[in-house]
Design an enzyme around this catalytic site. Structure first.
Site, mmCIF file in Angstrom:
data_model
loop_
_atom_site.group_PDB
_atom_site.id
_atom_site.type_symbol
_atom_site.label_atom_id
_atom_site.label_comp_id
_atom_site.label_asym_id
_atom_site.label_seq_id
_atom_site.Cartn_x
_atom_site.Cartn_y
_atom_site.Cartn_z
ATOM 1 N N CYS A 83 87.582 18.287 38.880
ATOM 2 C CA CYS A 83 86.279 17.976 39.084
ATOM 3 C C CYS A 83 85.213 18.995 39.375
ATOM 4 C CB CYS A 83 86.372 16.932 40.187
ATOM 5 S SG CYS A 83 84.850 16.141 40.665
ATOM 6 N N CYS A 211 88.433 -1.606 38.549
ATOM 7 C CA CYS A 211 88.185 -0.582 37.447
ATOM 8 C C CYS A 211 88.977 0.622 37.683
ATOM 9 C CB CYS A 211 86.711 -0.154 37.273
ATOM 10 S SG CYS A 211 86.556 1.100 35.968
HETATM 11 N N1 SAM Z 1 84.419 10.462 44.612
HETATM 12 C C1 SAM Z 1 84.938 9.434 44.155
HETATM 13 C C2 SAM Z 1 86.303 9.426 43.492
HETATM 14 O O1 SAM Z 1 86.937 10.416 43.282
HETATM 15 O O2 SAM Z 1 87.143 8.451 43.590
HETATM 16 C C3 SAM Z 1 84.232 8.909 42.722
HETATM 17 C C4 SAM Z 1 83.671 9.727 41.747
HETATM 18 S S1 SAM Z 1 84.999 10.658 40.940
HETATM 19 C C5 SAM Z 1 83.908 11.762 39.740
HETATM 20 C C6 SAM Z 1 85.736 9.399 39.454
HETATM 21 C C7 SAM Z 1 86.684 9.592 38.653
HETATM 22 O O3 SAM Z 1 85.772 10.451 37.507
HETATM 23 C C8 SAM Z 1 87.612 10.390 38.832
HETATM 24 O O4 SAM Z 1 88.691 9.739 39.499
HETATM 25 C C9 SAM Z 1 87.995 10.917 37.508
HETATM 26 O O5 SAM Z 1 88.955 10.179 37.040
HETATM 27 C C10 SAM Z 1 86.781 11.061 36.728
HETATM 28 N N2 SAM Z 1 86.516 12.541 36.438
HETATM 29 C C11 SAM Z 1 86.139 13.581 37.166
HETATM 30 N N3 SAM Z 1 85.797 14.514 36.625
HETATM 31 C C12 SAM Z 1 86.292 14.381 35.461
HETATM 32 C C13 SAM Z 1 86.350 15.323 34.382
HETATM 33 N N4 SAM Z 1 86.069 16.665 34.341
HETATM 34 N N5 SAM Z 1 86.925 15.004 33.325
HETATM 35 C C14 SAM Z 1 87.353 13.453 32.879
HETATM 36 N N6 SAM Z 1 87.341 12.667 34.158
HETATM 37 C C15 SAM Z 1 86.545 13.223 35.032
HETATM 38 FE FE1 SF4 Z 2 85.507 14.922 42.359
HETATM 39 FE FE2 SF4 Z 2 85.700 12.403 43.296
HETATM 40 FE FE3 SF4 Z 2 87.743 14.126 43.830
HETATM 41 FE FE4 SF4 Z 2 85.414 14.337 45.175
HETATM 42 S S1 SF4 Z 2 86.955 13.068 45.159
HETATM 43 S S2 SF4 Z 2 86.432 16.229 43.865
HETATM 44 S S3 SF4 Z 2 83.912 13.733 43.537
HETATM 45 S S4 SF4 Z 2 87.019 13.225 41.852
#
Ligand code: SAM
Ligand code: SF4
Ligand code: DTB
Length: 336
Positions: A83, A211
């Site tokens: 992330c 989801c």
């Molecule tokens: N922070 C919250 C969480 O982690 O549940 C919500 C946002 S988080 C960015 C949502 C989802 O985006 C993650 O669980 C992951 O599956 C997806 N995601 C994040 N970064 C990604 C990446 N570089 N490539 C593909 N999917 C990604």
């Molecule tokens: Fe990214 Fe969500 Fe993990 Fe935070 S909790 S680092 S926003 S995927």
């Protein structure tokens, strides 16, 4: 190698599995071996099965369209290895405050005008604090009143928070399992698989649509991909929406530089998700920018029937809305 012959994974088997699904909460509908046997089918056989299952449950030419907005970007305390929003990795993503309501509504109106039916609000939180949740509840209520379905992804939920989200008008909550249980610890150490399952339970109990999906292309084995799909398909009620993300590699994150996944394996994963979760929407999620239109068309043939639409995902790019409109026109797909 699996001991199951591929002929055992025929459509009558699928029907039995679906029947069990409606009769019992605790049946293991899909073993990892069965899912691996699906993966091992010749590509055309796998796509034919997936398309057959798809047509039994959905309009094969309709694709649900959601637009994402990052309402709170960067500065996250977690260590998810993929992330770009984790504060500890140096990716160039800045820590921004929660967006103002009017700006969120402006983006939602634009999404609706462009043809999206659902608006997904994402926040880079481990878990929302109560003082953070209040303004988000307002956003959900107002977005809903524009005539859009609402979705939020805010991290783990504490007791009572899912109910508040439901009351505000939330239709879907996104919370991904991300990967198979045995791979999980290599990707994230700041919260457990069990934490995620508990949040998903709270969402279900609050009667919000679930989801939930994951990311592939993180260096996992095929058996681990099958393990993720098994987790999702064997939930007492599988998620209504299953986002399958291809890892978008961002410089500065630990997973940057991972060997690229062969995209036919991505298409296979979509097909396997479709077969094992016949009534769920399967979303072709992150990674479309690195997929030729031909691969995306194969994903739709394999049973993907939802996408993120609009130039941006959360912090990374997505195909231009115009390009997607043209792709839909070329394929005779209508958005829903
Ligand atoms: N922070 C919250 C969480 O982690 O549940 C919500 C946002 S988080 C960015 C949502 C989802 O985006 C993650 O669980 C992951 O599956 C997806 N995601 C994040 N970064 C990604 C990446 N570089 N490539 C593909 N999917 C990604
Ligand atoms: Fe990214 Fe969500 Fe993990 Fe935070 S909790 S680092 S926003 S995927
Ligand atoms: C999901 O499964 N994929 C979306 C949404 N749920 C929130 C997020 C993809 C994020 C890709 C990396 C980024 O843009 O930051």
């Amino acid at each position: 190698m699996s001991e199951l012959s591929t002929s055992e994974i025929d459509l009558s088997q699928l029907k039995r599995n679906q029947h069990e699904h409606h009769c019992s909460e605790s049946v293991e509908r899909w073993t990892i071996e069965q899912i691996e046997a699906l993966y091992a089918l010749p590509f055309n056989d796998l796509l034919f099965q997936a398309q057959t299952v798809h047509r039994n449950h959905f309009d094969a030419n309709a694709v649900q369209v959601s637009t994402l907005l990052s309402i709170k970007t960067g500065g996250c305390s977690e260590d998810c290895g993929y992330c770009p929003q984790a504060a500890r990795y140096h990716t160039g993503v800045e820590n921004e405050p929660l967006m103002a309501l009017d700006d969120v509504l402006q983006a939602a109106r634009e999404a609706k005008a462009n043809g999206a039916s659902r608006f997904c609000m994402g926040a880079a939180w481990r878990s929302p604090k109560q003082k953070d949740l209040e303004p988000v509840l307002k956003m959900i209520a107002e977005v809903k009143s524009l005539g859009l379905e609402t979705c939020a992804t805010l991290g783990m939920l504490k007791q009572g928070q899912a109910e508040q989200l439901k009351q505000a008008g939330l239709d879907y909550y996104n919370h991904n399992l991300d990967t198979a249980p045995e791979m999980y610890g290599d990707i994230i150490s700041t919260r457990t698989y069990q934490d995620r399952l508990e949040t998903l339970d709270s969402v279900r109990e609050a009667d919000i649509n679930v989801c939930c999906g994951g990311i592939i292309g993180m260096g996992e084995s095929r058996s681990q991909r099958a393990g993720l799909i098994a987790q999702l398909a064997n939930m007492s009620r599988p998620p209504e929406s299953v986002p399958i993300n291809l890892l978008t590699q961002v410089e500065g994150t630990p997973l940057y530089g991972t060997d690229e996944l062969d995209l036919f394996e991505f298409v296979r994963t979509i097909a396997v998700a479709r077969i094992t979760m016949p009534t769920s929407y399967v979303r072709l999620s992150a990674g479309r920018q690195s997929m030729h239109e031909g691969i995306q068309a194969l994903c739709f043939l394999a049973g993907a029937n939802s996408i993120f639409y609009g130039e941006k995902l959360l912090t990374t790019g997505n195909p231009e809305a115009d390009a997607d409109r043209q792709l839909f026109a070329k394929l005779g797909i209508h958005p829903i």
